[in-house]
Structures are given as structure tokens and as C-alpha cells.
Write an enzyme that holds these catalytic residues in place. Structure first.
Site, PDB file in Angstrom:
ATOM      1  N   HIS A  40       0.854  -1.188   0.000  1.00 46.59           N
ATOM      2  CA  HIS A  40       0.000   0.000   0.000  1.00 46.59           C
ATOM      3  C   HIS A  40       0.883   1.228   0.000  1.00 46.59           C
ATOM      4  O   HIS A  40       0.987   1.934   1.000  1.00 46.59           O
ATOM      5  CB  HIS A  40      -0.889   0.014   1.248  1.00 46.59           C
ATOM      6  CG  HIS A  40      -2.015  -0.952   1.165  1.00 46.59           C
ATOM      7  ND1 HIS A  40      -2.576  -1.541   2.269  1.00 46.59           N
ATOM      8  CD2 HIS A  40      -2.697  -1.433   0.100  1.00 46.59           C
ATOM      9  CE1 HIS A  40      -3.551  -2.340   1.876  1.00 46.59           C
ATOM     10  NE2 HIS A  40      -3.629  -2.299   0.567  1.00 46.59           N
ATOM     11  N   GLU A 126      -5.809  -8.902   3.362  1.00 50.42           N
ATOM     12  CA  GLU A 126      -5.300 -10.001   4.211  1.00 50.42           C
ATOM     13  C   GLU A 126      -6.470 -10.794   4.793  1.00 50.42           C
ATOM     14  O   GLU A 126      -6.455 -12.033   4.814  1.00 50.42           O
ATOM     15  CB  GLU A 126      -4.428  -9.440   5.347  1.00 50.42           C
ATOM     16  CG  GLU A 126      -3.816 -10.550   6.191  1.00 50.42           C
ATOM     17  CD  GLU A 126      -3.175 -10.032   7.463  1.00 50.42           C
ATOM     18  OE1 GLU A 126      -2.278  -9.173   7.388  1.00 50.42           O
ATOM     19  OE2 GLU A 126      -3.581 -10.484   8.554  1.00 50.42           O
ATOM     20  N   SER A 220      -3.016   2.463   3.749  1.00 56.47           N
ATOM     21  CA  SER A 220      -2.402   1.442   4.597  1.00 56.47           C
ATOM     22  C   SER A 220      -3.073   1.389   5.969  1.00 56.47           C
ATOM     23  O   SER A 220      -3.056   2.370   6.719  1.00 56.47           O
ATOM     24  CB  SER A 220      -0.904   1.761   4.735  1.00 56.47           C
ATOM     25  OG  SER A 220      -0.401   1.255   5.939  1.00 56.47           O
ATOM     26  N   SER A 221      -3.672   0.248   6.290  1.00 58.66           N
ATOM     27  CA  SER A 221      -4.427   0.176   7.544  1.00 58.66           C
ATOM     28  C   SER A 221      -3.505   0.258   8.751  1.00 58.66           C
ATOM     29  O   SER A 221      -3.846   0.873   9.764  1.00 58.66           O
ATOM     30  CB  SER A 221      -5.285  -1.085   7.602  1.00 58.66           C
ATOM     31  OG  SER A 221      -4.500  -2.216   7.826  1.00 58.66           O
ATOM     32  N   ASN A 222      -2.307  -0.332   8.670  1.00 59.60           N
ATOM     33  CA  ASN A 222      -1.430  -0.271   9.851  1.00 59.60           C
ATOM     34  C   ASN A 222      -0.919   1.157  10.073  1.00 59.60           C
ATOM     35  O   ASN A 222      -0.707   1.576  11.203  1.00 59.60           O
ATOM     36  CB  ASN A 222      -0.316  -1.328   9.764  1.00 59.60           C
ATOM     37  CG  ASN A 222       0.805  -0.942   8.845  1.00 59.60           C
ATOM     38  OD1 ASN A 222       1.721  -0.254   9.254  1.00 59.60           O
ATOM     39  ND2 ASN A 222       0.738  -1.360   7.594  1.00 59.60           N
ATOM     40  N   SER A 264       4.540  -0.225   5.241  1.00 59.62           N
ATOM     41  CA  SER A 264       4.737  -0.157   3.792  1.00 59.62           C
ATOM     42  C   SER A 264       5.408   1.148   3.359  1.00 59.62           C
ATOM     43  O   SER A 264       5.325   1.538   2.200  1.00 59.62           O
ATOM     44  CB  SER A 264       3.389  -0.341   3.098  1.00 59.62           C
ATOM     45  OG  SER A 264       2.419   0.469   3.713  1.00 59.62           O
TER      46      SER A 264
END
Ligand code: SF4
Length: 281
Positions: A40, A126, A220-222, A264
């Protein structure tokens, strides 16, 4: 002014491994594809496209990629996609992170006699990939409201796994809610250590500094979670994708500035931001 940069900022092991595999294979393969963007991060994806790497988005496109090699990204894919590649004799390199692969194996095994709950975002690739190893017996729970929608009977055992990048405290809260709702659960904590370390280091730094910078792609979720965590303890937290988005006014007068970045985010972007802050504040 002092900069506190998180040691854990940037590519994690799984992402680095997948991105390196793409760059390493550009020269040796006639045609290189990735199934979905490799990470991402728009900057990296654009660079790869300029070097001839093509992104495939659908199973139909995947089946037509017989002239080259497909790289599976660290998020992993469903069993259906792996079967499709095998049945159509498509050359592929599976760069699913080993920690994600472990969840696939757990879910595949446990779904023989249990239903599966995945704590995570149901539309994240994921989670979609993990679902695809559950023999159609998985349900994703991302927030408290989702618990009432669980389609499984309470007398059947449920195996609970997590999206690797999910917030650890939220995971624990949701597990407690499941227990209070009398679900008969078997918990496999699959939150990745890299994520946990990055999140706790980010929180520790953000609680000390006057201003905090979280670098990551908006998709990017994180990275978004890091922003959420840092924003909870440092009012002047900003979430940027690259240096040109930096809001200088939030850094003015700060004696300590913290920097962290999602899994990422390439090193060169982190260094660019760090150098700019060092020179200008
Ligand atoms: S966050 Fe952890 S599980 Fe996810 S790709 Fe990185 S190393 Fe693998």
C-alpha cells in the site's frame, strides 16, 4: 530540537521480503505481474510500473497471465486463487508473509470442525485471503456491533484469529465481548509482533514529544492505526504520505519531534522527512 525516530519505522520483514522479490525478479523474468499492488504505497507501485511490472486485479486477469510470472504479495490470497494458479499452470512466486501463511494453515485446519472468527477489517485483502482458507465458515468482526451479527450458533466451537495488523488492545476487548456473549471460543492470537512493537514504540514516543509525524500511505491500515494511537496521546500528530504533505505549522516551536512510519513506507521517504525536519526546525 531533538528528533525521536522509531527504530521500528518502515518496512516490516514480510513487506521487505515481498518488495525485494519483485525488484530481484524484474531482470530475470520476461514479464512480471503482481496480484494486487505489492504494498500500500503509491510511490513504490509507480516505480515498479515504470520498470514494467503490471498489477493484476481480478481472477480473470490472473488466468490470462500465462506469459509471465505472478508474485503474490505479503497479504496472501485465498485458497481459490492458489488453486486457480495451479490449475492453469501459471508460474508464480508466493511471497505471502510466513506469519500470514501460518494463519491460513490454522484456519484451514481448524475449520474442519470449528467456525472461524477473524478479528479484522472484512474488506482488507489479508482478511479476504484468510477467509478464503476457512471452507466458507468464517465471519469477520471489526467492532463491537459486529458481534450481534455473528451467524454461528453459540453451542458450536469457534476459532478466533486476528488480522496481523490489528490493534492488540482492541483485539483483547473484542475477545472479552465474545466471551461475555457466551461464545465457546478457542483463541489463536495472530497479531504480528512487528505490528505490536511498532504500535507500542509509536505510543511511547508520541507521549514524550511535542509533535509527532506518522508517515504512511493513506490506504495502509497499519499506518492509519499508528496515526490513531499517536493522535490519542499527542495532539499535534500528523499523518503524511510524503514530505510535500508535511504541515510545518504543527512543528513550530517543538523541542522534541517524533517520527514513525507504517510497514509499507520505504526508507527513502522516512529519511527525506527526517532530514527536512532536522534542517528546518
Ligand atoms: S506486519 Fe507482520 S505479518 Fe504482516 S507482513 Fe509484516 S511481518 Fe508479516
Amino acid at each position: 530540537m531533538e528528533i525521536l525516530k522509531a527504530d521500528s519505522a518502515g518496512f516490516c520483514f514480510g513487506v521487505k521480503r515481498a518488495v525485494d522479490a519483485v525488484y530481484e525478479n524484474i531482470e530475470s523474468k520476461d514479464k512480471l505481474y503482481t496480484f494486487g499492488p505489492i504494498i500500500h504505497n503509491d510511490e513504490v507501485v509507480k516505480d515498479l510500473e515504470s520498470k514494467g511490472v503490471t498489477i493484476l486485479s481480478t481472477p480473470e486477469e490472473l488466468v490470462s497471465a500465462k506469459d509471465g510470472t505472478v508474485i503474490i504479495r505479503s497479504h496472501g490470497v485465498s485458497k481459490e486463487i492458489i488453486d486457480l494458479l495451479e490449475e492453469n499452470n501459471i508460474d508464480y512466486i508466493d511471497m505471502t508473509c510466513p506469519f500470514v501463511k501460518r494463519i491460513h494453515n490454522t484456519v484451514y485446519k481448524e475449520s474442519e470442525d470449528k467456525n472461524i472468527i477473524i478479528i479484522g477489517n472484512p474488506v482488507h485483502p489479508e482478511v479476504v485471503g484468510i477467509m478464503g482458507w476457512s471452507r466458507g465458515k468464517a465471519f469477520a468482526v471489526e467492532k463491537e456491533e459486529d458481534v450481534s451479527k455473528i451467524p454461528f450458533p453459540k453451542d458450536q466451537q469457534i476459532c478466533v484469529v486476528s488480522q496481523t495488523t490489528f490493534n492488540y488492545n482492541k483485539f483483547q476487548e473484542l475477545v472479552e465481548i465474545l466471551q461475555k456473549n457466551s461464545y465457546y471460543i478457542y483463541i489463536v492470537n495472530t497479531i504480528c509482533d512487528a505490528t505490536r512493537k511498532r504500535q507500542s514504540e509509536a505510543k511511547e514516543i508520541a507521549s514524550k514529544v511535542d509533535a509527532m509525524i506518522v508517515i504512511g500511505d493513506k490506504k495502509s491500515s497499519n499506518s492509519k492505526k499508528l496515526y490513531e494511537i499517536c493522535g490519542g496521546v499527542c495532539e499535534k500528530t500528523q499523518f503524511i504520505q510524503s514530505l510535500h504533505e508535511l504541515n510545518d505549522s504543527l512543528l513550530q516551536g517543538a523541542s522534541q519531534i517524533g517520527i514513525t512510519a507504517g510497514a509499507s513506507t520505504p526508507n527513502n521517504i522516512i529519511e527525506e522527512v527526517q532530514n527536512y525536519v532536522r534542517i528546518n526546525f
